[in-house]
Each structure stands twice: as C-alpha cells, then as structure tokens.
Design a protein around this motif. Structure first.
Motif, short mmCIF file in Angstrom:
data_model
loop_
_atom_site.label_atom_id
_atom_site.label_comp_id
_atom_site.label_asym_id
_atom_site.label_seq_id
_atom_site.Cartn_x
_atom_site.Cartn_y
_atom_site.Cartn_z
N HIS A 203 6.99 1.97 -3.35
CA HIS A 203 5.77 1.74 -2.60
C HIS A 203 5.31 0.29 -2.74
O HIS A 203 4.84 -0.33 -1.79
CB HIS A 203 4.69 2.69 -3.14
N ARG A 204 5.49 -0.25 -3.94
CA ARG A 204 5.06 -1.62 -4.18
C ARG A 204 5.91 -2.62 -3.41
O ARG A 204 5.41 -3.61 -2.88
CB ARG A 204 5.13 -1.91 -5.68
N MET A 205 7.21 -2.37 -3.34
CA MET A 205 8.09 -3.27 -2.59
C MET A 205 7.76 -3.24 -1.11
O MET A 205 7.76 -4.29 -0.44
CB MET A 205 9.55 -2.89 -2.82
N ILE A 206 7.44 -2.07 -0.59
CA ILE A 206 7.04 -1.95 0.81
C ILE A 206 5.79 -2.78 1.07
O ILE A 206 5.69 -3.51 2.06
CB ILE A 206 6.81 -0.48 1.19
N PHE A 207 4.82 -2.69 0.15
CA PHE A 207 3.58 -3.45 0.32
C PHE A 207 3.83 -4.96 0.24
O PHE A 207 3.26 -5.73 1.02
CB PHE A 207 2.56 -3.04 -0.73
N LEU A 208 4.68 -5.39 -0.69
CA LEU A 208 4.95 -6.82 -0.81
C LEU A 208 5.49 -7.39 0.49
O LEU A 208 5.11 -8.49 0.91
CB LEU A 208 5.94 -7.06 -1.96
N GLU A 209 6.38 -6.65 1.15
CA GLU A 209 6.92 -7.12 2.43
C GLU A 209 5.87 -7.01 3.54
O GLU A 209 5.77 -7.90 4.39
CB GLU A 209 8.17 -6.33 2.80
N ALA A 210 5.09 -5.94 3.55
CA ALA A 210 4.06 -5.78 4.58
C ALA A 210 3.03 -6.89 4.50
O ALA A 210 2.55 -7.39 5.53
CB ALA A 210 3.39 -4.41 4.45
N ARG A 211 2.69 -7.29 3.29
CA ARG A 211 1.69 -8.34 3.11
C ARG A 211 2.19 -9.69 3.62
O ARG A 211 1.39 -10.54 4.04
CB ARG A 211 1.29 -8.44 1.63
N ARG A 212 3.50 -9.90 3.58
CA ARG A 212 4.06 -11.14 4.12
C ARG A 212 3.99 -11.18 5.63
O ARG A 212 4.02 -12.24 6.24
CB ARG A 212 5.51 -11.28 3.66
N ILE A 213 3.91 -10.01 6.24
CA ILE A 213 3.86 -9.91 7.70
C ILE A 213 2.43 -9.92 8.21
O ILE A 213 2.12 -10.53 9.23
CB ILE A 213 4.57 -8.62 8.17
N SER A 214 1.55 -9.23 7.50
CA SER A 214 0.16 -9.07 7.97
C SER A 214 -0.83 -9.16 6.82
O SER A 214 -0.56 -8.67 5.71
CB SER A 214 0.01 -7.72 8.67
#
Length: 302
Positions: A203-214
């Motif tokens: 879940h944390r890795m998904i958030f790290l990438e999502a935060r780079r996008i938005s």
C-alpha cells in the motif's frame, strides 16, 4: 457466524454504525466505486462483505481475490455478489489484478479485516480529491489494541497538519481509478522481477508512486473503518516480520520504505505513552528480524 472479535464490537450487528468523531488502460464506469478485497480466507471476510452490503450508497461493485488454499472464502464472497478471482499470489500482485479487473471510476482498497461504517461510501463519493485517507478505529482484540488505536489517531492528527506526515499507518485507500492504474503500473515497472515477491508495504509503494503523479490528497478524519486485527504481541510480531522481509526486497527500489516520521504524542498520558512505546518496540523488533532475514536470504521468498 461472525468472528468472535467482530461479535464483541458494539454496533457491528446493527448496521456498523458507531459514534462519529470530530492508468490509461482503465476506462472506468461513471459513478461506480470498485471495492477491491484480497483475502487469505480470514474469518472476518464475511463481516467485511456485510459492511459493504449495508452501505447507504449502493453504486458499487465488489471484487475479491482469494489466495486461500480452500474454496470457502470464494463461496462466501460469491454469496455476497462479489466477482471472485482465484490466484495464489502476493499481496501486491493481488491488488494489481483486482484493480485490472475493476470497472469503477473510483476504487477503495479494502482488506478482509477492515469493516466499513454504514455511510462510508456515500461520504467518499462526495469528496473531490484524487486520493483520500480514511481514519480508522481498532477493534479491541488484544493487549496492544488500545495502543494501535491511539497511534492511528496520532498519525491522522499529524497528517492533518502536514501532508508529508502521511506514512505506513495512515495511507490513502480511496483513489481515482485512473490515478491508481498509473501508480500501480509505475510500481510494477520499478520493482520488475521483485514485483511478485511483495506481501507487505504494498500500500505504501502504491501511495509513493501516486504522490509523484498527483498532489490531490484529502483526509476524512471521522473514522470510516473498523480494523479487526490481531492486537497481541505474537500477531504483531508475525505481521511485522512479513513486512520486514518485503521491505528488504523493496528497499533497493523505494528507500522511503525503511523510514518512519516521528509524530507528536502531546497530551498523551503516561500510561498510554508506555503502551505506545511497547507497541513501537514490538513492531521494531519484528520488522528488524524480517528485514535481516530478507537480507541474509537475498530477499528470499516473502
């Protein structure tokens, strides 16, 4: 029959209401929330599905990926109208496959141990952020459950002041489907051959990438989820060992995985503070054991 821990939580059987506190491949269907649940056959799965069935907002679909050895979890999921995927895979792969099969314009990353408040989907549908953090309560299932509950509350309070304080205990669970697709594709590309070896910190890795996008991140501070986890020392150790082994695999790709931001415990009493320190000690011990085991075994099988 509900899990004993669930039966003992006031309000679960009468509607799950409790007192309120202060990618491009994904086309999506308008006004449909995809509730995505990976399971290993946890005894709380039925309660989680029941909490979805009783939602005040009914514009949703439920998808369950069953990695359990038997078929009982799949049967339970189908009895609630869920679309079921049978696959023996790690948690990160399970989330990826669930979202790839979803049709909604938004996705809620749920677990078999997390129960929704009756109006959770209705509240989330009314938000306008691309990803939303949901505050949680912790069911009293063991001696450290109270400390876990307090730590979650402190994490939300820190995140409300500083969005950079969002970390492992307070992460977005509700996403725009397009953002989630892009984030998951980015995680898969970054991890490469390690992708299928991740069973924790997914879940944390998904958030790290999502935060780079938005940067569109919101927080619903009223608890919308009741987590029925293992509040005992052994259960926490087992979970953290699993997370530590995954962190050993992921650290070469995401250095942030091994970092935790300190949070203020201002106003916390001496007794509660002692409980928090004990919780942190158990978590650190388990995570360290798992991390070292992952390094010694070259990552090993997680």
């Amino acid at each position: 029959e509900l899990h004993p821990a669930v039966r003992g939580v006031q309000g679960i059987r009468d509607g799950l209401e409790w007192e309120r506190g202060a990618g491009e491949r994904h086309r999506g269907v308008v006004s449909l929330i995809s509730v995505e649940i990976p399971t290993l056959g946890e005894p709380t799965l039925q309660a989680a599905l029941e909490s979805v069935r009783r939602q005040t907002l009914q514009d949703y679909e439920v998808l369950v990926l069953d990695s359990s050895p038997g078929f009982s979890a799949s049967d339970v999921a189908r009895s609630y109208g869920a679309r079921v995927i049978r696959a023996r895979c790690g948690l990160l792969r399970a989330r990826y496959e669930l979202h790839a099969a979803s049709r909604g314009d938004h996705a809620l990353l749920l677990d078999a141990t997390r129960l929704l408040r009756r109006d959770a989907l209705e509240i989330l549908r009314g938000t306008r952020w691309e990803m939303v953090v949901l505050a949680e309560r912790e069911a009293r299932t063991g001696p450290l459950s109270g400390a876990i509950d307090l730590d979650r509350r402190l994490a939300v309070e820190s995140a409300l002041v500083d969005r950079d304080a969002i970390d492992a205990y307070v992460l977005p669970r509700y996403f725009s489907s397009r953002l989630l697709s892009r984030a998951m594709d980015a995680v898969r590309a970054e991890l490469g051959g390690d992708f299928d070896r991740i069973v924790g910190e997914d879940h944390r890795m998904i958030f790290l990438e999502a935060r780079r996008i938005s940067g569109s991140i919101g927080i619903v501070e009223d608890p919308l989820i009741l987590h029925v986890g293992d509040g005992g020392v052994r259960g926490i150790l087992r979970k953290q060992i699993r997370y530590g082994r995954s962190a050993a695999v992921a650290a070469g790709h995401y250095a942030e995985i091994c970092r935790r931001r300190p949070r203020s415990a201002r106003g916390v009493g001496a007794g509660e503070l002692a409980g928090l320190y004990l919780l942190y000690a158990v978590q650190l011990a388990g995570h360290s054991i798992g991390y070292l085991a992952g390094i010694v075994g070259g990552g090993g099988s997680v």
